[in-house]
Design a protein around this motif. Structure first.
Motif: not given
Length: 444
Positions: A425-431, A383-390, A435-440
């Motif tokens: 049934q997974r939930r996505f929390m944008p903050d 997951y990119p460190d500059n995601a918010d900027t992108l 953690r979300y990515l590592n579930q898969f």
């Protein structure tokens, strides 16, 4: 009825289609004895001058043949572009790659693209500064299954109690196939990422266990008929085309994988917006008018007649997507009542206010980045460190905000929102994207 404009295509041939060119929308002829539904009045801008004078009045707009173009077809014929001082020519391209090329070569002032396209171009080297001005609709993706699947007792999502039951039947069917070729109308669209998500939720690695091939949207039913693919993911009307010709049936809707997911957007270049800020706002305003018209099922018959030739499909394939009587196929047409695929314009009815169909959520972009990293697309291995900027660069909401205020549409106070449960049934929390990515467990 008077035609307001002529639709121009890439061959520069012109042809027009009749549609009521007024905001007091027409009642349509109906062969049954019940009264047809009455069209609803449209929200508009009382004083278009508040959005400014257009810096550029003649616009070339690109699109691929899917239902995403319907608001623009309506906006031309009903005079919505003209109302905001714009003269528009539409240029039909065979596929999304050609639409993107038209933007890159500056042949188009703007174009209809998947929500993902501005973001994925931010990731390229060198970076391409495309931006989304607004969403044209939510939902709209369809996963079409082959008629052979039906013959092997695999049914549609609506025929099962839950996803686990469908997964059991379809997984067994796919595992027995001699090859696992499936089609998509755009490899990196939001619908295609949801298609990958769906496959992974059934236990298949969509990059290793499944072969996804990209075809022009209109080619997909033919590929299914020729058994070159066993199913495909596309925007309408190309699932309905397969249903009508008994080549396939509806397996799943993308909205059943992720309720409220982004659909197609109006995309342009950031430099173009800087040079033409008023034109950008006026383009948004006219598009919003078209989206409202498309949302009203009372207009379905007129829109289908208008769009049949530009999309090169029978009008019934378009009308069924708009009038709430959706054909699932498999054993006959099987019309099912649905009013959420797609959602063109909504203020708190199908989407929880202040969410509405045309707003570009930054959280949707963050979810896409998790999936691009999951499959290591566009050079992402994490997951990119500059995601918010992108995400902020791809989906600047300032132009849309000004137009929404002129329409008196309330905007969300924050561009991030948690999402309802996905099909697994997974939930996505944008903050919490990492953690979300590592579930898969299934990932590249």
């Amino acid at each position: 009825m008077k035609r307001r404009h002529l639709l121009k295509y890439g061959t520069f041939a012109a042809c027009g289609y009749g549609l009521a060119a007024c905001q007091n929308l027409p009642a349509f002829k109906n062969s049954v004895t019940t009264e047809p539904p009455q069209p609803q009045p449209l929200m508009t801008v009382a004083n278009p001058a508040r959005l400014g004078r257009p810096e550029k009045t003649k616009l070339a707009l690109g699109y691929a043949p899917t239902i995403s173009v319907l608001p623009w077809l309506v906006a031309i014929e009903a005079g919505f572009f003209e109302q905001f001082g714009l003269e528009v020519s539409l240029y039909k391209q065979p596929n999304m790659a050609e639409v993107e090329r038209g933007l890159l070569e500056s042949r188009f002032d703007a174009a209809i693209t998947p929500f993902s396209l501005p973001l994925m171009n931010q990731l390229k080297n060198p970076r391409i500064d495309f931006v989304a001005l607004m969403q044209l609709h939510r939902h709209g993706g369809v996963f079409t299954l082959s008629q052979d699947s039906w013959n092997n007792k695999v049914r549609s999502s609506i025929d099962y109690t839950n996803f686990e039951e469908f997964k059991r039947d379809y997984r067994d069917y796919v595992r027995a196939l001699p090859n696992r070729s499936f089609g998509v109308d755009s490899l990196y669209s939001t619908s295609a990422y949801l298609y990958r998500y769906w496959w992974a939720a059934m236990g298949f690695h969509p990059e290793l266990d499944i072969e996804l091939e990209e075809f022009a949207p209109s080619e997909l039913p033919h590929k299914l008929q020729a058994k070159a693919v066993h199913g495909y993911c596309s925007l309408e009307p190309w699932a309905q085309e397969a249903v009508k010709k008994r080549q396939g049936y509806i397996g799943y809707l993308s909205s059943e994988v992720w309720r409220g997911h982004p659909g197609s957007v109006v995309t342009t270049d950031a430099g173009w917006v800087k040079e033409n800020p008023n034109t950008a706002k006026l383009l948004i305003a006219a598009s919003l008018m078209g989206c409202q018209y498309c949302q009203d099922s009372a207009n379905a018959e007129a829109i289908a007649a208008l769009a049949s030739e530009p999309l090169d499909t029978h009008r019934s394939n378009i009308q069924t997507v708009l009038d709430g009587r959706y054909f699932y196929g498999g054993d006959g047409d099987r019309p099912i009542s649905r009013k959420d695929s797609p959602i063109w314009f909504d203020l708190g009815k199908r989407l929880k206010a202040p969410d509405h169909a045309n707003y570009c959520w930054h959280s949707h972009g963050i979810w896409l980045l998790t999936q691009m990293a999951r499959w290591q697309h566009f050079g992402l291995t994490s997951y990119p460190d500059n995601a918010d900027t992108l995400v902020a660069a791809a989906y600047p909401n300032d132009p849309y905000k000004e137009v929404a205020e002129a329409f008196e549409i309330k905007l969300p106070p924050d561009p991030l929102q948690p999402e309802p449960p996905f099909v697994d049934q997974r939930r996505f929390m944008p903050d919490q994207p990492v953690r979300y990515l590592n579930q898969f467990k299934i990932r590249t």
